[in-house]
Design a protein around this motif. Structure first.
Motif, PDB file in Angstrom:
ATOM      1  N   PRO A  54      76.803  26.177 -46.658  1.00  0.00           N
ATOM      2  CA  PRO A  54      75.672  26.341 -47.778  1.00  0.00           C
ATOM      3  C   PRO A  54      76.267  25.880 -49.000  1.00  0.00           C
ATOM      4  N   ASP A  57      72.957  25.313 -54.050  1.00  0.00           N
ATOM      5  CA  ASP A  57      71.391  25.196 -54.122  1.00  0.00           C
ATOM      6  C   ASP A  57      70.657  25.579 -52.926  1.00  0.00           C
ATOM      7  N   ARG A  59      71.056  24.278 -50.091  1.00  0.00           N
ATOM      8  CA  ARG A  59      71.209  23.033 -49.099  1.00  0.00           C
ATOM      9  C   ARG A  59      72.355  22.819 -48.422  1.00  0.00           C
TER      10      ARG A  59
END
Length: 461
Positions: A54, A57, A59
C-alpha cells in the motif's frame, strides 16, 4: 490478441521478485511501513505468493511476488506469469534484475497467461499490464505469442466447428495474412494426385478429406513442416470407447502446432523457404470406411496392412511426408498427436522427438531448455523394424503386442523419408490437462518454440 504490454515510458508500479526467505534483502527497496506490512501478511517468497504494497494514499505502491527456491522453480516454468492474474489493474515493471533469457520468459509468460478461449463464452481479461523488460524485443515476443494463440484456438475449437473445411479456411487465412502461396487438393482429387492413404482415412466422413499446402519465402534453407490434421478421430471401424473419444478434437494438434510455428516464422521474417503440409481429415465410420486387414498402397509405393483403423494418423502423415521428401528439404519436421504410448513414456508436459542426426537433436534439446519448451529425445531403434513388417504387405500400421508404440510409429513414418538427410518427428500431446502458469487448461503448443529457437543453428550453412 489481448494487449498486455504497457506503453514504453509508462508510469508503472514496481514488481519485486523475491526468493523464498529473501524478504530481509529487500529492506533498501521498501519503506519501513511496507516491510512491516509484508511481514504482517505472512509473505515469505513462497512460489506464487503475492503481496500488494500500500502507498500513503491507500492505492497500490508496488507488489512482491514469491519466486520460491531454485529447486522449486525447476519443477515448472513461466513462474512470473502467475503474478499477472493476481495483480490489480495497472502498469507494472519488474524491478528485479533479470538475465536476457529470464526477461524474455517473463514477458512471454505474461502474454501466454492472458490467453482466453472466448469463442463460445466470455471470459475475464487479464488487467495487469507489463512494461517490457529491457532488452526484450516486443515484436518477437508478440509474434511467438500470436503463433501459440493460433495453435490453442485451433485445438480448443470442437470438431463441429473445426472439421477439414474449417481447418482449410484457417490455413488459407494464415497464408493470405503473410502473402504465402496456398494450394488445396480435396476429395477424390486426392486419388488423382496420388495421395491414396489420405483419401482412405477421410473418405468415410461426410466432410471430404484434403491436403493443404503453403509456401512462403524465396531465400535461405528449405524447411518443410508436416502436421497431422485429424479433426476428429472416432477410431474408424475399430471405434474408440467414449472415454478415449472425449479429447479427440485435439487430434489436429500437430497441424495446429505447425501452423502456429509457421505464423511465428513468417511474422519474424526468417530467411527460410518454408513449406507447410497438412493432411486434413476426419476418421469416421460409414459403409465405405477402411477395414481392418485392408491393404493400402501409399504415395511412396509401399503397401500398408491396416491392423487397426485407429492408427490412422501415421497413414495421412505418410503420404504428406512422401510428398515433402521428394524435394529433399534441408530439414523436414513432422508433428502429430500420434500415440498414447508417448504419454505413458513421458507424460503430457514433455514433447518426445525422434531424430537420427545427433547435432540436430542436441540443438533441439538445448533450445527447448533455453526457451522453456521442454523436449526429450527418443530413439529410432532399428532393432524394432521387424515389428512393423507384417509379411503380407510392406508395413503394418499397428503392430501387435503394444510394446514401444511410439517408437514403432516413428519408425513407420521414417520409411517414407528416404531422400532427406535431416528428419525430425514429434509425438506431442497438444493438451494441458490442468492449468499451469502461462498454460490454461486446454489446447497447447509443444515443440514449436524450441524449433524456432534452434533453427538458426540447425539450418546454418
Amino acid at each position: 490478441m489481448t494487449s498486455i504490454l504497457a506503453e514504453p515510458g509508462a508510469s508503472a508500479l514496481p514488481l519485486h521478485l523475491v526468493e523464498e526467505g529473501g524478504l530481509p534483502g529487500l529492506a533498501g527497496s521498501l519503506t519501513d511501513s511496507q516491510s512491516a506490512w509484508a511481514a504482517a501478511t505472512g509473505f515469505t517468497g513462497a512460489p506464487g505468493q503475492v503481496c500488494v504494497l500500500p502507498g500513503e494514499d491507500g492505492r497500490p505502491a508496488g507488489a512482491l511476488f514469491g519466486m520460491g527456491t531454485a529447486a522449486k522453480r525447476r519443477r515448472g516454468r513461466f513462474h512470473v506469469a502467475r503474478a499477472a492474474a493476481s495483480l490489480p489493474e495497472g502498469d507494472w515493471t519488474i524491478a528485479t534484475p533479470l538475465s536476457a533469457s529470464e526477461a524474455e520468459e517473463a514477458a512471454l509468460g505474461w502474454y501466454l497467461s492472458a490467453y482466453r478461449f472466448t469463442r463460445y463464452k466470455a471470459d475475464g481479461v487479464q488487467k495487469a499490464r507489463l512494461v517490457l523488460p529491457a532488452g526484450v524485443e516486443a515484436d518477437r515476443v508478440a509474434a511467438i505469442a500470436a503463433g501459440e494463440y493460433l495453435t490453442r484456438d485451433l485445438i480448443n475449437t470442437p470438431a463441429s466447428d473445426m472439421g477439414p473445411e474449417e481447418l482449410e479456411t484457417a490455413f488459407l487465412a494464415l497464408a493470405a495474412e503473410f502473402g504465402a502461396k496456398a494450394k488445396v487438393i480435396r476429395g477424390d482429387d486426392l486419388l488423382e494426385g496420388n495421395f491414396p492413404m489420405i483419401h482412405a482415412v477421410g473418405r468415410a466422413s461426410s466432410r471430404a478429406p484434403r491436403l493443404l499446402e503453403l509456401r512462403w519465402g524465396t531465400e535461405g534453407p528449405r524447411l518443410s513442416l508436416v502436421g497431422k490434421g485429424v479433426c476428429f478421430d472416432t477410431g474408424g471401424l475399430d471405434i474408440k470407447p467414449a472415454s478415449s473419444m472425449g479429447l479427440m478434437k485435439k487430434d489436429l494438434g500437430g497441424a495446429a502446432t505447425v501452423m502456429g510455428l509457421a505464423r511465428m516464422i513468417m511474422a519474424l521474417g526468417l530467411k527460410v523457404q518454408l513449406r507447410v503440409l497438412v493432411p486434413a481429415v476426419e476418421n469416421a465410420v460409414s459403409g465405405n470406411a477402411m477395414r481392418p486387414q485392408d491393404i493400402l498402397k501409399s504415395r511412396k509405393g509401399l503397401t500398408v496392412e491396416i491392423n487397426n483403423t485407429d492408427a490412422e494418423g501415421r497413414l495421412v502423415l505418410a503420404d504428406a511426408l512422401a510428398l515433402a521428401d521428394e524435394e529433399r528439404p534441408d530439414l523436414l519436421v513432422s508433428m502429430a498427436t500420434l500415440t498414447g504410448a508417448a504419454r505413458v513414456a513421458v507424460g503430457p508436459d514433455l514433447a518426445p522427438f525422434y531424430c537420427d542426426d545427433d547435432a540436430v537433436a542436441q540443438s533441439l534439446f538445448a533450445a527447448g531448455r533455453s526457451v522453456s519448451d521442454p523436449l526429450w529425445r527418443m530413439p529410432f531403434w532399428d532393432g524394432y523394424e521387424p515389428l512393423i513388417e507384417p509379411g503380407i504387405a510392406d508395413l503394418d500400421n499397428a503392430p501387435s503386442g503394444g510394446m514401444a508404440g511410439s517408437i514403432t510409429a516413428a519408425l513407420f513414418l521414417r520409411r517414407f523419408v528416404t531422400e532427406t538427410p535431416r528428419y525430425v518427428h514429434f509425438d506431442i500431446y497438444g493438451w494441458q490437462p490442468t492449468a499451469a502458469p502461462g498454460r490454461p487448461k486446454g489446447g497447447v503448443g509443444q515443440g514449436a518454440r524450441a524449433l524456432l529457437a534452434a533453427l538458426p543453428e540447425v539450418l546454418k550453412p
